[in-house]
Design a protein around this motif. Structure first.
Motif, PDB file in Angstrom:
ATOM      1  N   GLY A 142       0.815  -1.222   0.000  1.00 24.49           N
ATOM      2  CA  GLY A 142       0.000   0.000   0.000  1.00 24.49           C
ATOM      3  C   GLY A 142       0.842   1.263   0.000  1.00 24.49           C
ATOM      4  O   GLY A 142       1.952   1.295   0.531  1.00 24.49           O
ATOM      5  N   GLN A 195       1.551  -0.074  11.931  1.00 25.97           N
ATOM      6  CA  GLN A 195       2.283   1.095  11.403  1.00 25.97           C
ATOM      7  C   GLN A 195       3.761   1.115  11.780  1.00 25.97           C
ATOM      8  O   GLN A 195       4.410   2.154  11.726  1.00 25.97           O
ATOM      9  CB  GLN A 195       1.640   2.411  11.860  1.00 25.97           C
ATOM     10  N   ILE A 244       0.842  -4.325   3.524  1.00 28.43           N
ATOM     11  CA  ILE A 244       1.919  -3.650   4.252  1.00 28.43           C
ATOM     12  C   ILE A 244       2.338  -2.346   3.572  1.00 28.43           C
ATOM     13  O   ILE A 244       2.030  -2.103   2.409  1.00 28.43           O
ATOM     14  CB  ILE A 244       3.178  -4.551   4.396  1.00 28.43           C
ATOM     15  N   GLY A 245       3.078  -1.544   4.322  1.00 26.99           N
ATOM     16  CA  GLY A 245       3.779  -0.397   3.774  1.00 26.99           C
ATOM     17  C   GLY A 245       5.259  -0.615   4.007  1.00 26.99           C
ATOM     18  O   GLY A 245       5.651  -1.487   4.793  1.00 26.99           O
ATOM     19  N   ASN A 256      10.491  -7.996   5.336  1.00 27.85           N
ATOM     20  CA  ASN A 256       9.130  -8.408   5.673  1.00 27.85           C
ATOM     21  C   ASN A 256       8.675  -9.608   4.835  1.00 27.85           C
ATOM     22  O   ASN A 256       7.985 -10.496   5.330  1.00 27.85           O
ATOM     23  CB  ASN A 256       8.168  -7.230   5.508  1.00 27.85           C
TER      24      ASN A 256
HETATM   25  P1  NDP Z   1       2.227  -1.455   8.264  1.00 28.36           P
HETATM   26  O1  NDP Z   1       1.610  -1.798   9.566  1.00 28.36           O
HETATM   27  O2  NDP Z   1       2.843  -2.535   7.455  1.00 28.36           O
HETATM   28  O3  NDP Z   1       3.293  -0.291   8.539  1.00 28.36           O
HETATM   29  C1  NDP Z   1       4.257  -0.001   7.569  1.00 28.36           C
HETATM   30  C2  NDP Z   1       5.316   0.933   8.116  1.00 28.36           C
HETATM   31  O4  NDP Z   1       6.032   0.351   9.183  1.00 28.36           O
HETATM   32  C3  NDP Z   1       6.357   1.226   7.056  1.00 28.36           C
HETATM   33  O5  NDP Z   1       5.924   2.238   6.179  1.00 28.36           O
HETATM   34  C4  NDP Z   1       7.557   1.600   7.881  1.00 28.36           C
HETATM   35  O6  NDP Z   1       7.395   2.942   8.345  1.00 28.36           O
HETATM   36  C5  NDP Z   1       7.432   0.622   9.050  1.00 28.36           C
HETATM   37  N1  NDP Z   1       8.108  -0.652   8.771  1.00 28.36           N
HETATM   38  C6  NDP Z   1       7.723  -1.620   7.898  1.00 28.36           C
HETATM   39  N2  NDP Z   1       8.564  -2.654   7.914  1.00 28.36           N
HETATM   40  C7  NDP Z   1       9.493  -2.379   8.839  1.00 28.36           C
HETATM   41  C8  NDP Z   1      10.624  -3.087   9.313  1.00 28.36           C
HETATM   42  N3  NDP Z   1      10.922  -4.302   8.841  1.00 28.36           N
HETATM   43  N4  NDP Z   1      11.379  -2.510  10.274  1.00 28.36           N
HETATM   44  C9  NDP Z   1      11.061  -1.293  10.754  1.00 28.36           C
HETATM   45  N5  NDP Z   1      10.002  -0.569  10.343  1.00 28.36           N
HETATM   46  C10 NDP Z   1       9.219  -1.100   9.386  1.00 28.36           C
HETATM   47  O7  NDP Z   1       1.121  -0.868   7.304  1.00 28.36           O
HETATM   48  P2  NDP Z   1       0.585   0.636   6.990  1.00 28.36           P
HETATM   49  O8  NDP Z   1       0.074   1.262   8.215  1.00 28.36           O
HETATM   50  O9  NDP Z   1       1.634   1.329   6.202  1.00 28.36           O
HETATM   51  O10 NDP Z   1      -0.645   0.305   6.047  1.00 28.36           O
HETATM   52  C11 NDP Z   1      -0.409  -0.442   4.865  1.00 28.36           C
HETATM   53  C12 NDP Z   1      -1.395  -0.081   3.793  1.00 28.36           C
HETATM   54  O11 NDP Z   1      -2.731  -0.365   4.228  1.00 28.36           O
HETATM   55  C13 NDP Z   1      -1.446   1.408   3.422  1.00 28.36           C
HETATM   56  O12 NDP Z   1      -0.418   1.783   2.552  1.00 28.36           O
HETATM   57  C14 NDP Z   1      -2.800   1.489   2.764  1.00 28.36           C
HETATM   58  O13 NDP Z   1      -2.727   0.965   1.450  1.00 28.36           O
HETATM   59  C15 NDP Z   1      -3.639   0.544   3.627  1.00 28.36           C
HETATM   60  N6  NDP Z   1      -4.395   1.284   4.659  1.00 28.36           N
HETATM   61  C16 NDP Z   1      -5.757   1.381   4.501  1.00 28.36           C
HETATM   62  C17 NDP Z   1      -6.537   2.075   5.387  1.00 28.36           C
HETATM   63  C18 NDP Z   1      -8.014   2.130   5.183  1.00 28.36           C
HETATM   64  O14 NDP Z   1      -8.691   2.949   5.817  1.00 28.36           O
HETATM   65  N7  NDP Z   1      -8.584   1.296   4.341  1.00 28.36           N
HETATM   66  C19 NDP Z   1      -5.935   2.781   6.543  1.00 28.36           C
HETATM   67  C20 NDP Z   1      -4.503   2.573   6.660  1.00 28.36           C
HETATM   68  C21 NDP Z   1      -3.786   1.854   5.747  1.00 28.36           C
HETATM   69  P3  NDP Z   1       8.605   3.978   8.607  1.00 28.36           P
HETATM   70  O15 NDP Z   1       9.876   3.391   8.069  1.00 28.36           O
HETATM   71  O16 NDP Z   1       8.180   5.190   7.888  1.00 28.36           O
HETATM   72  O17 NDP Z   1       8.608   4.144  10.090  1.00 28.36           O
END
Ligand code: NDP
Length: 330
Positions: A31, A227, A296-297, A307
């Motif tokens: 995502g 997140q 995931i992001g 991941n």
């Molecule tokens: P995650 O819980 O997978 O969080 C991802 C974030 O965690 C990354 O961007 C990074 O952030 C950190 N991260 C990931 N892997 C690692 C690692 N191995 N080590 C350390 N940090 C890590 O998911 P998201 O919250 O990003 O959500 C994923 C997707 O879900 C979104 O992109 C979207 O498409 C969807 N979504 C939909 C919603 C809805 O209302 N329908 C609401 C929210 C999300 P960083 O490095 O920046 O700290």
């Protein structure tokens, strides 16, 4: 440099069928919610997207809102699509969502036919594609008849602008209602998108997963790493550039002593399995057969690779699951 997709891209990830549809999704999808706007280097975004595709991640999730500013993530994805991924459009499952506010106008929010179909039209332009594979209503709008919102999704399919429809963040009873209304229109509900992780048990508690299996729709879970809270990165400090430092959606205040204790305990369980907490957290959501995909992001290729490696560990045992519950439920 011109991009050619890795020939081995279908050898890494298992695919799962979404509910009782005919569509398979990769068990890990990607995502573009955060760090895919103008706030982050395009070169890194492109590298992550292409790496994901090389690893077998066919599904990319977007929304009109994602940025900053709104729409920027779709435009950035569109740039990668036209430059690199256009020859592979048939292998991609692109989704977008509409209905969360993207402006002051009453037609830039909510579940009306006007705002959903206008948004989709605009998203297709942003993405530079003639259709999306999945079109979602992003969040429930209790002031709009459900028939109108799901009717707009159905018409998107009839107009050839979407192949499948989904909804997100609805309460289970309303998801069930939508799942009953849609097949009558010939467009069954493909999938529901919801938050789910070791730290957020909503879908288990509210009955969503049971509804999914009885109504036959898939479940794609967002923020499976909470997140980033379900990684080891916040155990000692809040690293520079991490989401908890720069996102309105993740307050550093949640990183307190209780968080650290709980997360260290989970981290130890992961260590005893020879893996990281992030990898354990992904396997945890995927243990449920109702879950089609973990969405995931990632802000770097390293995070993504790390991941994805979650998929190569043995499944969690009942004993490990019980230990996770001991520390992860709150
Ligand atoms: P995650 O819980 O997978 O969080 C991802 C974030 O965690 C990354 O961007 C990074 O952030 C950190 N991260 C990931 N892997 C690692 C690692 N191995 N080590 C350390 N940090 C890590 O998911 P998201 O919250 O990003 O959500 C994923 C997707 O879900 C979104 O992109 C979207 O498409 C969807 N979504 C939909 C919603 C809805 O209302 N329908 C609401 C929210 C999300 P960083 O490095 O920046 O700290």
């Amino acid at each position: 440099t011109p991009y050619t997709a890795a020939p081995v891209r279908y050898e890494t990830i298992p695919y799962r069928r979404s509910g009782r549809s005919g569509l398979d999704l990769p068990s890990i999808s990607f995502g573009l919610w955060q760090k895919f706007g103008t706030d982050y280097p395009f070169a890194t975004q492109r590298e992550i997207i292409l790496r994901a595709f090389d690893l077998g991640i066919t599904h990319f999730d977007n929304a009109d809102r994602y940025g900053p500013p709104h729409r920027a993530a779709q435009q950035n994805f569109g740039a990668v699509l036209s430059r690199d991924l256009a020859p592979y459009r048939d292998e991609l499952i692109l989704s977008t969502k509409a209905g969360n506010p993207i402006g002051a106008s009453p037609y830039l929010r909510g579940g009306s036919r006007k705002s959903l179909l206008n948004s989709l039209e605009h998203s297709l332009r942003d993405l530079g594609t003639e259709y999306v594979d999945i079109f979602y209503h992003h969040s429930p709008d209790l002031d709009t008849p459900l028939q109108e919102s799901v009717g707009a999704l159905v018409d998107a399919v009839r107009q050839g602008k979407a192949l499948y429809v989904g909804i997100s963040n609805y309460q289970p009873d309303r998801v069930h209602e939508a799942a009953e209304l849609l097949p009558a229109e010939g467009v069954p509900l493909l999938i529901h998108q919801t938050r789910y992780s070791i730290y957020d048990r909503g879908p288990e508690r509210g009955g969503l997963l049971e509804t999914a299996s009885s109504d036959g729709f898939g479940v794609i879970v967002y923020s499976p790493l909470a997140q980033g809270l379900l990684t080891d990165k916040y155990l000692e400090t809040i690293p520079e550039g991490a989401r908890a430092r720069n996102s309105a959606f993740l307050s550093p205040e949640v990183i307190d002593d209780t968080y650290r204790q709980r997360t260290s305990a989970l981290n130890k369980i992961a260590e005893s399995r020879g893996q990281s907490l992030a990898q354990l957290a992904l396997q945890w959501v995927l243990r449920r057969p109702e879950v089609t995909s973990a969405l995931i992001g990632a802000s770097s290729v390293e995070q993504l690779d790390h991941n994805l490696a979650a998929l190569s560990f043995p499944t969690l045992t009942d004993e490990e699951l019980a230990l996770i519950d001991e520390h992860g439920v709150h």
